[in-house]
Scaffold this motif. Structure first.
Motif: not given
Length: 276
Positions: A234-236, A241-247, A249-250, A252-263
């Motif tokens: 959550y700290y990370l 989020a302060e840097k504006g990175l859309i990843s 929430p991922n 925070a949840a400990g999940l990979p970030f996907n772009i076009g189905g590619q993790a």
């Protein structure tokens, strides 16, 4: 101090108190103070009159006529007889009997050697004429006054020792549980030290927090019931989020970030392409 028409007072010409909230004691040495001078003591002060190092009198609230320790010559006669100056050099010392606020700040280290920042706020006062004598006997004047900050300098090492006595054997996460014990220890040690100087100790307030800002945020997250690993995620995420990175929430949840189905995530070094 102001001397007008042989009246010695702790009030300035505009009526303000020269001791105020930051000065414990203030003194004046003036050859114009002679027998017959009027000494005024306000309701929130004590006053001590000295001559050539000896204490002549200690005064409570009121107005008093000064008399020389020898023959009570009047001021104008004494000054004329001794070439314009008085043979008796007086020191008039006003002591503040109001409750004053002092602070001590510093750094202590926990059992894990983590730095902890503390601030101790406490109130002091001079309770009696006997205490006023103890003050001027045991605490030296640096110039013409004793400030509240100078008293805090005397108290600082005592506060530091009392805090470290508990903090150095306590894990960082358990420090808040020890605050009451630390406050009681500070009161005990500080009251005994200040009593030597005739100073009474009143309320003591203690604020402690980790010096490192990141550690403070992680502990705050753990206070919500998060496990250590979750608190770090959550700290990370908050930093991302302060840097504006859309990843964020991922993260925070400990999940990979996907772009076009590619993790997207981390990869082993030997599986990455080498740039030649």
């Amino acid at each position: 101090m102001a001397i007008t028409r042989q009246v010695i007072t702790s009030l300035a010409r505009d009526g303000s108190d020269l001791l105020g909230r930051k000065t414990v004691a203030i003194k004046i040495i003036d050859e114009s103070i002679v027998s017959g001078s009027l000494l005024t003591v306000e309701s929130n002060h004590f006053c001590i009159l000295k001559s050539r190092g000896a204490v002549l009198s200690v005064y409570e609230t009121g107005q008093y006529s000064i008399q020389t320790p020898d023959k009570p010559l009047l001021g104008s006669i004494a000054q004329g007889f001794f070439g314009g100056s008085s043979p008796w050099v007086y020191e008039v010392i006003y002591i503040n009997r109001s409750k004053l606020l002092l602070s001590s700040v510093g750094i202590a280290t926990s059992k894990e050697m983590a730095e902890v920042q503390y601030q101790v706020d406490y109130y002091i006062h001079i309770d009696s004429t006997e205490d006023a004598l103890d003050l001027i006997t045991h605490m030296p004047f640096d110039g013409m006054s004793i400030s509240a900050s100078e008293v805090a300098e005397y108290a600082g090492p005592v506060v530091e020792q009392a805090i470290n006595q508990v903090i150095q054997v306590t894990p960082l996460e358990q420090i808040n549980e020890k605050v009451h014990d630390i406050v009681e220890l500070i009161k005990e040690h500080l009251a005994a030290t200040l009593k030597i100087y005739g100073i009474a100790l009143n309320d003591v307030k203690l604020l402690m927090l980790p010096k490192d800002a990141r550690m403070r945020e992680l502990i705050s997250l753990k206070a919500f019931g998060l496990e250590p690993e979750q608190a770090v995620r959550y700290y990370l995420a908050l930093q991302m989020a302060e840097k504006g990175l859309i990843s964020a929430p991922n993260a925070a949840a400990g999940l990979p970030f996907n772009i076009g189905g590619q993790a997207l995530g981390t990869f082993e070094l030997d599986k990455t392409l080498k740039i030649k």
